[in-house]
Design a protein around this motif. Structure first.
Motif, PDB file in Angstrom:
ATOM      1  N   ALA A 264     -27.061 -25.772  19.420  1.00 44.75           N
ATOM      2  CA  ALA A 264     -27.154 -27.101  20.023  1.00 44.75           C
ATOM      3  C   ALA A 264     -26.580 -28.177  19.114  1.00 44.75           C
ATOM      4  CB  ALA A 264     -28.609 -27.425  20.360  1.00 44.75           C
ATOM      5  N   VAL A 265     -26.777 -28.009  17.797  1.00 45.31           N
ATOM      6  CA  VAL A 265     -26.246 -28.997  16.861  1.00 45.31           C
ATOM      7  C   VAL A 265     -24.724 -28.969  16.887  1.00 45.31           C
ATOM      8  CG1 VAL A 265     -26.051 -29.651  14.426  1.00 45.31           C
ATOM      9  CG2 VAL A 265     -28.277 -28.972  15.370  1.00 45.31           C
ATOM     10  N   ALA A 266     -24.150 -27.760  16.803  1.00 43.03           N
ATOM     11  CA  ALA A 266     -22.688 -27.627  16.824  1.00 43.03           C
ATOM     12  C   ALA A 266     -22.117 -28.172  18.141  1.00 43.03           C
ATOM     13  CB  ALA A 266     -22.294 -26.169  16.645  1.00 43.03           C
ATOM     14  N   GLU A 267     -22.823 -27.921  19.240  1.00 42.85           N
ATOM     15  CA  GLU A 267     -22.350 -28.396  20.541  1.00 42.85           C
ATOM     16  C   GLU A 267     -22.335 -29.920  20.595  1.00 42.85           C
ATOM     17  OE1 GLU A 267     -24.028 -28.627  25.100  1.00 42.85           O
ATOM     18  OE2 GLU A 267     -24.675 -26.943  23.836  1.00 42.85           O
ATOM     19  N   ALA A 268     -23.400 -30.549  20.088  1.00 44.30           N
ATOM     20  CA  ALA A 268     -23.467 -32.010  20.099  1.00 44.30           C
ATOM     21  C   ALA A 268     -22.376 -32.608  19.219  1.00 44.30           C
ATOM     22  CB  ALA A 268     -24.850 -32.468  19.624  1.00 44.30           C
ATOM     23  N   VAL A 269     -22.129 -31.982  18.058  1.00 43.62           N
ATOM     24  CA  VAL A 269     -21.090 -32.475  17.155  1.00 43.62           C
ATOM     25  C   VAL A 269     -19.721 -32.383  17.818  1.00 43.62           C
ATOM     26  CG1 VAL A 269     -19.870 -31.998  14.988  1.00 43.62           C
ATOM     27  CG2 VAL A 269     -22.378 -32.012  15.039  1.00 43.62           C
TER      28      VAL A 269
END
Length: 551
Positions: A264-269
């Motif tokens: 989720a973090v990578a996706e948001a970035v």
């Protein structure tokens, strides 16, 4: 229908203003949607007063005193209004008829536990995140304050119709967990606490508990992994147990680590990169947060490729919105002022409204005993915890003491005061009023006095009127507490209500004495007492504080 409550009276005042101005050819739109009706400090000025004439006179092109006179004449004809008079530069003082005021008590008894409930926030889905302390030690006083205030705020918002989810953000990723694990390992091996580690007896206790659960932990291929998995879990279970004993439970325990593990973090970035909200500089990716009101741009991905803490915040907010929450409330500690702008900036960068984010910052809590401050030093191991406070004054007093002040002010809790069983102790003062009322009800039952089919118009004594009007303020107090996110308003109101009841009881005899037969006035006063008891119980319930039957 008789005007009885402050809200109904405010509606009547507005309607009268619209009607009076309309009859004189003035655009009624000059009348504000919200009309102020307040109880004057001096009871000689009436039961309620309004400054509506002074608010709109200039826009209406009339003198305030003239408008006040027209309005007073119109209001005097309202059902339930005994009189309306002009005062000063354009105030209107209003007195209610006794039966109209008494009807407030009837409303309370009819509504019961729902008295004060509103629908101002109906249809809103609120994510209320609070406490969220790192699972590296017992809850300190700052977390304890948020446990009390956050839980009370959730109750108040729900009482106003909101669909509230209480959430704990479990910080199980990052450097603080690494330091905690190293501290556990050192304790298990009989080594000194690492220089950047956590001290305190609880570290040794948890390390010993890990070894009992996993006897071969120190001989494992990766002892740190075992102590992380088992030790962090044990610490968090202790935190949850402490919160439950403090009458604070959560609907969701959200694990920070899940945001990284799920991508989720990578996706948001990547989403922010694609939108241009991130830019690359010095091998790091920066959020253009100054474009959204922040005081500086924030690093999201550090130059070594690792995500900064805000990367998790961004993904967490996105997750909340994906779960359908239209208001995300964050209750953070005194050292988190910078988070207000950055969280709103993160929302805006994701294409959302910054208004979906609200951040409350809670100030410090100090304990005082025997006139001297008690110091807290987590690193030195002298941790003042939730349990320390509860052991000193009890759960109810601890919660009440932490809730009754605005979160943006520092709180000094005098343990000697809050442990007292006297009227000097605010929570005792309020709870005693409820217990006193419960005792009166039992005595009334023994005497055969009932509050059925009563004539509430008999309640004409000054103290009766003051108590009735105080009871009538409860719905407005709760609505304001929800709107401003200030549950301390409920606590302060309860103290006012308890004071009004104690003064009433000292001036107005409720039950017959000796051979006296119960009469209509006894029954009416008993009904008023039953209403006061109900409102005290409702208010204490919103604070998560007991309403005792006996003390």
């Amino acid at each position: 229908m008789a005007v009885v409550t402050p809200a109904a009276l405010a509606d009547a005042v507005r309607a009268a203003a619209v009607r009076v101005l309309g009859d004189r050819g003035v655009d009624p739109d000059v009348v504000p949607r919200a009309v102020t009706v307040e109880r004057p400090r001096n009871p000689e000025h009436g039961d309620y007063a309004t400054n509506i004439a002074m608010q709109v006179a200039k826009k209406a092109g009339v003198a305030p005193r003239d408008l006040a006179g027209w309005l007073a004449e119109a209001l005097a004809d309202e059902a339930g209004v005994a009189s309306a008079e002009t005062a000063g530069p354009g105030f209107i003082n209003i007195r209610l008829a006794a039966d109209a005021q008494g009807a407030i008590a009837a409303q309370v008894l009819a509504a019961g536990a729902d008295y004060g409930r509103g629908d101002a926030m109906a249809g809103r889905r609120v994510n209320l995140e609070f406490v969220s302390a790192n699972p590296t030690g017992p809850l300190h006083l700052g977390g304890t304050r948020w446990a009390a205030v956050g839980d009370a705020l959730g109750r108040v918002l729900a009482f106003q119709g909101a669909d509230v989810t209480r959430e704990y953000y479990f910080n199980d990723a990052g450097a603080q967990i690494d330091r905690f694990v190293r501290s556990l390992l050192a304790a298990a091996r009989g080594e000194p606490t690492p220089e950047d580690g956590y001290a305190g007896a609880y570290i040794g206790d948890i390390a010993a508990a890990v070894l009992r659960a996993e006897p071969n932990a120190l001989a494992a291929d990766d002892p740190a992994e075992v102590f992380r998995r088992v030790g962090v879990g044990m610490m968090f279970e202790q935190i949850k147990a402490s919160l439950h004993a403090f009458k604070t439970d959560f609907d969701v325990y959200f694990h920070e680590d899940s945001l990284h593990a799920s991508g989720a973090v990578a996706e948001a970035v990547e989403k922010l990169k694609a939108s241009g909200a991130l830019y690359l500089e010095d091998d790091a990716w920066w959020l253009r947060s100054t474009e959204y009101g922040d005081d500086k741009d924030r690093v999201v991905i550090k130059s070594d490729g690792e995500p900064a803490y805000i990367a998790g915040d961004i993904a967490y907010f996105q997750d909340k919105r994906a779960r359908g929450f239209d208001l995300c409330l964050y209750l953070l500690g005194a050292d988190h002022h910078g988070y207000v702008a950055r969280l709103k900036a993160a929302a805006a960068a994701l294409g959302d409204s910054p208004d979906t984010v609200e951040v409350l910052i809670g100030q410090l809590v100090n304990l005082v005993s025997a006139g001297k401050p008690l110091r807290m030093s987590k690193r030195a191991g002298t941790v003042i915890t939730m349990e320390d406070l509860v052991d000193a004054v009890g759960v109810d007093a601890a919660r009440y003491a932490l809730i009754r002040s605005s979160v943006d002010s520092t709180v000094d809790i005098d343990l000697d005061l809050w442990a007292k069983r006297s009227s000097d102790n605010p929570v005792y003062y309020v709870q005693y009023a409820h217990a006193r009322l419960a005792s009166l009800m039992r005595n009334a039952d023994d005497l055969g006095v009932t509050a059925d089919a009563v004539d509430l118009g008999l309640l004409t004594h000054e103290r009766e009127g003051d108590l009735i009007r105080t009871i009538g303020e409860f719905p407005r107090v709760v609505a304001t507490a929800a709107e401003l996110r200030e549950p301390h308003r409920v606590a302060r109101y309860l103290e006012e209500l308890a004071g009004a009841y104690h003064k009433f009881y000292d001036s107005c005899r409720v039950l017959p004495q000796g051979d006296e037969d119960p009469g209509p006035l006894h029954a009416a006063r008993l009904a008023l007492c039953a209403a006061a008891r109900q409102v005290l119980a409702n208010g204490l319930g919103l604070l998560g504080v007991a309403a005792p039957e006996r003390m």
